[in-house]
Design a protein around this motif. Structure first.
Motif, PDB file in Angstrom:
ATOM      1  N   ARG A   6      85.242 124.977  30.422  1.00 15.12           N
ATOM      2  CA  ARG A   6      83.772 124.808  29.913  1.00 15.12           C
ATOM      3  C   ARG A   6      83.842 123.429  29.280  1.00 15.12           C
ATOM      4  NH1 ARG A   6      81.367 126.546  24.794  1.00 15.12           N
ATOM      5  NH2 ARG A   6      83.560 127.839  24.320  1.00 15.12           N
ATOM      6  N   LEU A   7      82.560 122.761  29.326  1.00  7.89           N
ATOM      7  CA  LEU A   7      82.203 121.580  28.764  1.00  7.89           C
ATOM      8  C   LEU A   7      81.840 121.883  27.267  1.00  7.89           C
ATOM      9  CD1 LEU A   7      81.684 118.375  28.949  1.00  7.89           C
ATOM     10  CD2 LEU A   7      79.359 118.700  29.265  1.00  7.89           C
ATOM     11  N   LEU A   8      82.641 120.950  26.402  1.00  3.48           N
ATOM     12  CA  LEU A   8      82.475 121.099  24.927  1.00  3.48           C
ATOM     13  C   LEU A   8      81.835 120.230  24.292  1.00  3.48           C
ATOM     14  CD1 LEU A   8      86.300 122.457  23.990  1.00  3.48           C
ATOM     15  CD2 LEU A   8      84.203 123.870  24.619  1.00  3.48           C
ATOM     16  N   SER A   9      81.840 118.939  24.664  1.00 11.96           N
ATOM     17  CA  SER A   9      80.971 117.832  23.974  1.00 11.96           C
ATOM     18  C   SER A   9      81.227 116.443  24.870  1.00 11.96           C
ATOM     19  CB  SER A   9      81.709 117.636  22.640  1.00 11.96           C
ATOM     20  OG  SER A   9      82.961 117.135  22.646  1.00 11.96           O
ATOM     21  N   GLN A  10      80.326 115.707  24.849  1.00 11.90           N
ATOM     22  CA  GLN A  10      80.452 114.319  25.683  1.00 11.90           C
ATOM     23  C   GLN A  10      80.338 113.385  24.566  1.00 11.90           C
ATOM     24  OE1 GLN A  10      77.951 114.057  29.170  1.00 11.90           O
ATOM     25  NE2 GLN A  10      76.926 115.986  28.567  1.00 11.90           N
ATOM     26  N   HIS A  11      81.204 112.438  24.950  1.00 12.15           N
ATOM     27  CA  HIS A  11      81.587 111.200  23.979  1.00 12.15           C
ATOM     28  C   HIS A  11      81.284 109.776  24.713  1.00 12.15           C
ATOM     29  CE1 HIS A  11      83.509 113.831  21.173  1.00 12.15           C
ATOM     30  NE2 HIS A  11      83.700 114.712  22.096  1.00 12.15           N
ATOM     31  N   GLY A  12      79.982 109.480  24.748  1.00 14.63           N
ATOM     32  CA  GLY A  12      79.741 108.087  25.065  1.00 14.63           C
ATOM     33  C   GLY A  12      79.520 107.139  23.983  1.00 14.63           C
ATOM     34  N   PHE A  13      78.593 105.855  24.429  1.00 20.51           N
ATOM     35  CA  PHE A  13      78.756 104.894  23.593  1.00 20.51           C
ATOM     36  C   PHE A  13      77.932 105.335  22.290  1.00 20.51           C
ATOM     37  CE2 PHE A  13      76.406 100.460  22.944  1.00 20.51           C
ATOM     38  CZ  PHE A  13      77.366  99.900  22.109  1.00 20.51           C
ATOM     39  N   ALA A  14      78.483 105.146  21.231  1.00 17.39           N
ATOM     40  CA  ALA A  14      77.758 105.587  20.060  1.00 17.39           C
ATOM     41  C   ALA A  14      76.321 104.863  19.992  1.00 17.39           C
ATOM     42  CB  ALA A  14      78.566 105.064  18.604  1.00 17.39           C
ATOM     43  N   PRO A  75      82.074 100.479  25.517  1.00 16.78           N
ATOM     44  CA  PRO A  75      83.514 101.019  25.894  1.00 16.78           C
ATOM     45  C   PRO A  75      83.449 101.088  27.319  1.00 16.78           C
ATOM     46  CG  PRO A  75      82.045 102.932  24.925  1.00 16.78           C
ATOM     47  CD  PRO A  75      81.486 101.776  24.801  1.00 16.78           C
ATOM     48  N   LEU A  76      84.755 100.540  27.788  1.00 18.80           N
ATOM     49  CA  LEU A  76      85.038 100.353  29.433  1.00 18.80           C
ATOM     50  C   LEU A  76      85.186 102.045  30.000  1.00 18.80           C
ATOM     51  CD1 LEU A  76      87.417  97.628  29.522  1.00 18.80           C
ATOM     52  CD2 LEU A  76      84.734  97.560  30.001  1.00 18.80           C
ATOM     53  N   GLN A  77      85.591 102.860  29.095  1.00 17.45           N
ATOM     54  CA  GLN A  77      85.611 104.285  29.329  1.00 17.45           C
ATOM     55  C   GLN A  77      84.823 105.260  28.388  1.00 17.45           C
ATOM     56  OE1 GLN A  77      89.869 104.472  29.055  1.00 17.45           O
ATOM     57  NE2 GLN A  77      90.127 104.079  31.329  1.00 17.45           N
ATOM     58  N   SER A  90      85.278 106.304  33.969  1.00 19.09           N
ATOM     59  CA  SER A  90      85.262 104.705  34.005  1.00 19.09           C
ATOM     60  C   SER A  90      83.954 103.979  33.882  1.00 19.09           C
ATOM     61  CB  SER A  90      86.120 104.167  35.119  1.00 19.09           C
ATOM     62  OG  SER A  90      86.119 102.950  35.219  1.00 19.09           O
ATOM     63  N   GLN A  91      83.464 103.026  33.155  1.00 19.50           N
ATOM     64  CA  GLN A  91      82.070 102.457  33.290  1.00 19.50           C
ATOM     65  C   GLN A  91      82.082 101.454  33.969  1.00 19.50           C
ATOM     66  OE1 GLN A  91      80.208 105.008  31.671  1.00 19.50           O
ATOM     67  NE2 GLN A  91      79.010 103.720  30.282  1.00 19.50           N
ATOM     68  N   THR A  92      83.065 100.882  34.578  1.00 15.54           N
ATOM     69  CA  THR A  92      83.346  99.820  35.685  1.00 15.54           C
ATOM     70  C   THR A  92      82.851 100.335  36.855  1.00 15.54           C
ATOM     71  OG1 THR A  92      85.493  99.800  35.500  1.00 15.54           O
ATOM     72  CG2 THR A  92      84.432  98.464  33.995  1.00 15.54           C
ATOM     73  N   HIS A 134      94.555 105.026  28.065  1.00 17.63           N
ATOM     74  CA  HIS A 134      93.214 105.042  27.706  1.00 17.63           C
ATOM     75  C   HIS A 134      92.809 105.092  26.205  1.00 17.63           C
ATOM     76  CE1 HIS A 134      92.816 106.962  31.833  1.00 17.63           C
ATOM     77  NE2 HIS A 134      93.929 107.725  31.351  1.00 17.63           N
ATOM     78  N   ARG A 135      91.819 104.464  25.896  1.00 16.31           N
ATOM     79  CA  ARG A 135      91.248 103.973  24.370  1.00 16.31           C
ATOM     80  C   ARG A 135      90.148 104.658  23.959  1.00 16.31           C
ATOM     81  NH1 ARG A 135      90.126  97.586  22.667  1.00 16.31           N
ATOM     82  NH2 ARG A 135      90.685  98.090  20.456  1.00 16.31           N
ATOM     83  N   ILE A 136      90.260 105.252  22.746  1.00 17.60           N
ATOM     84  CA  ILE A 136      89.157 105.871  22.244  1.00 17.60           C
ATOM     85  C   ILE A 136      88.913 105.144  21.033  1.00 17.60           C
ATOM     86  CG2 ILE A 136      88.239 107.982  20.979  1.00 17.60           C
ATOM     87  CD1 ILE A 136      90.153 109.385  22.898  1.00 17.60           C
ATOM     88  N   THR A 137      87.574 104.207  20.656  1.00 18.04           N
ATOM     89  CA  THR A 137      87.282 103.336  19.568  1.00 18.04           C
ATOM     90  C   THR A 137      86.367 103.983  18.707  1.00 18.04           C
ATOM     91  OG1 THR A 137      86.331 102.102  21.167  1.00 18.04           O
ATOM     92  CG2 THR A 137      88.423 101.401  20.743  1.00 18.04           C
ATOM     93  N   PRO A 138      86.041 103.317  17.593  1.00 12.93           N
ATOM     94  CA  PRO A 138      84.947 103.791  16.731  1.00 12.93           C
ATOM     95  C   PRO A 138      83.552 103.764  17.557  1.00 12.93           C
ATOM     96  CG  PRO A 138      86.368 102.598  15.480  1.00 12.93           C
ATOM     97  CD  PRO A 138      86.726 102.471  16.731  1.00 12.93           C
ATOM     98  N   ASN A 139      83.249 102.711  18.467  1.00 10.79           N
ATOM     99  CA  ASN A 139      82.142 102.594  19.258  1.00 10.79           C
ATOM    100  C   ASN A 139      81.857 103.933  20.097  1.00 10.79           C
ATOM    101  OD1 ASN A 139      83.988 101.675  21.026  1.00 10.79           O
ATOM    102  ND2 ASN A 139      82.659 100.065  21.812  1.00 10.79           N
ATOM    103  N   ILE A 140      82.817 104.679  20.162  1.00  7.61           N
ATOM    104  CA  ILE A 140      82.520 106.094  21.020  1.00  7.61           C
ATOM    105  C   ILE A 140      82.025 107.188  20.101  1.00  7.61           C
ATOM    106  CG2 ILE A 140      83.597 107.827  22.302  1.00  7.61           C
ATOM    107  CD1 ILE A 140      85.475 105.549  23.406  1.00  7.61           C
ATOM    108  N   ALA A 141      80.866 107.640  20.565  1.00  4.74           N
ATOM    109  CA  ALA A 141      80.382 108.780  19.631  1.00  4.74           C
ATOM    110  C   ALA A 141      81.436 109.709  19.320  1.00  4.74           C
ATOM    111  CB  ALA A 141      79.176 109.335  20.433  1.00  4.74           C
ATOM    112  N   ASN A 142      81.139 110.243  17.901  1.00  7.42           N
ATOM    113  CA  ASN A 142      81.942 111.260  17.589  1.00  7.42           C
ATOM    114  C   ASN A 142      83.704 110.985  18.058  1.00  7.42           C
ATOM    115  OD1 ASN A 142      80.073 112.769  16.630  1.00  7.42           O
ATOM    116  ND2 ASN A 142      79.347 113.418  18.418  1.00  7.42           N
TER     117      ASN A 142
END
Length: 272
Positions: A6-14, A75-77, A90-92, A134-142
């Protein structure tokens, strides 16, 4: 076929970062346009004409720079959190890759930006038998929640596997990143990252490093440090340091800490 669950959450551009930058750029562009319109209408009677022209051009230029910056900081991802793993988008090239939690092998956690409370706000991770990070940075939501889930799920899936491997007489391989303070903050390329890594092997009987350091597990009586401390220290019964490593330089540092704590409390009998 992989069961993503099940999809729990989505984390796109903040959205906060996106909207603040967008609003500022629009205001600057409107301000520049208003000044140019004013010049066209009343320019021949306006004192300080050069100052107004300069102000208008500067406002428009800053607006354009912010729009370009908004695109640059995207973010690129982006990620989707599922019950059984992480979907990397991937956003590219718009290609998706699903990574089950049990295949997440290496994790590095570190800081980016000027955080006075020394918050570990960024994570890079890769799956088993892969060189792609794969990189998770503060500019990704939550991003904080996503980082915490990945850390906990790795412990849940790889912890029992690691303990069984140790009990069978095998080794668990960790890597230590040299010059992590500079390298991780800049997020160097995966090839360069590999050249800066040194191995740490942990068995039920011994900890060994590429530099020739050896520490018998039976001598380890205490462990100190963790995500809230810059150093992980292994201590003997007298409190002497047997081995130390910066938390942010050690791959899967939380798994390493959990295994050491388990072996301090319950020595692992090796089955031949």
């Amino acid at each position: 076929m992989i069961n993503e669950g099940r999809l729990l959450s989505q984390h796109g551009f903040a959205k906060a970062n996106s909207w603040i930058t967008l609003v500022l750029s629009v205001l600057l562009l409107i301000g520049g346009a208003v000044q140019i319109a004013f010049l066209l209408a009343f320019g021949h009677t306006t004192a300080g004409l050069h100052s107004v022209v300069l102000s208008a051009l500067l406002s428009i230029a800053l607006g354009i720079v912010l729009i370009m910056l908004r695109r640059f900081i995207r973010p690129l991802q982006i990620y989707q959190l599922h019950e059984n793993g992480i979907l990397v988008i991937s956003q590219t090239d718009k290609k998706n890759r699903f990574i089950p939690f049990e295949r997440i092998m290496d994790i590095y956690r570190f800081r980016t930006g000027k955080y006075t409370r020394r918050i570990l706000n960024t994570m890079i991770f890769r799956e088993e038998n892969s060189k792609t990070w794969h990189r998770i940075t503060p500019n990704i939501a939550n991003s904080e929640r996503l980082i915490e889930v990945i850390k906990n799920e790795q412990l849940m899936f790889r912890g029992p596997w690691a303990l069984n491997t140790l009990a069978q007489g095998g080794d668990i391989l960790f890597t230590r990143l040299l010059n992590a303070r500079c390298g991780l903050k800049r997020f160097i390329s995966s090839n360069l990252l590999a050249t800066h890594e040194k191995r740490i092997r942990l068995s039920a009987l011994m900890l060994t490093t590429d530099e020739g350091k050896t520490v018998p597990v039976e001598d380890i009586q205490f462990i100190s440090g963790g995500s809230n401390s810059p150093l992980i220290r292994l201590l003997d019964k007298h409190g002497r340091i047997l081995f130390s490593v910066p938390y942010t330089s050690l791959s899967s540092a939380d798994l390493f800490i959990a295994l050491i704590e388990h072996m301090i409390q319950n020595r692992i009998p090796v089955r031949n």
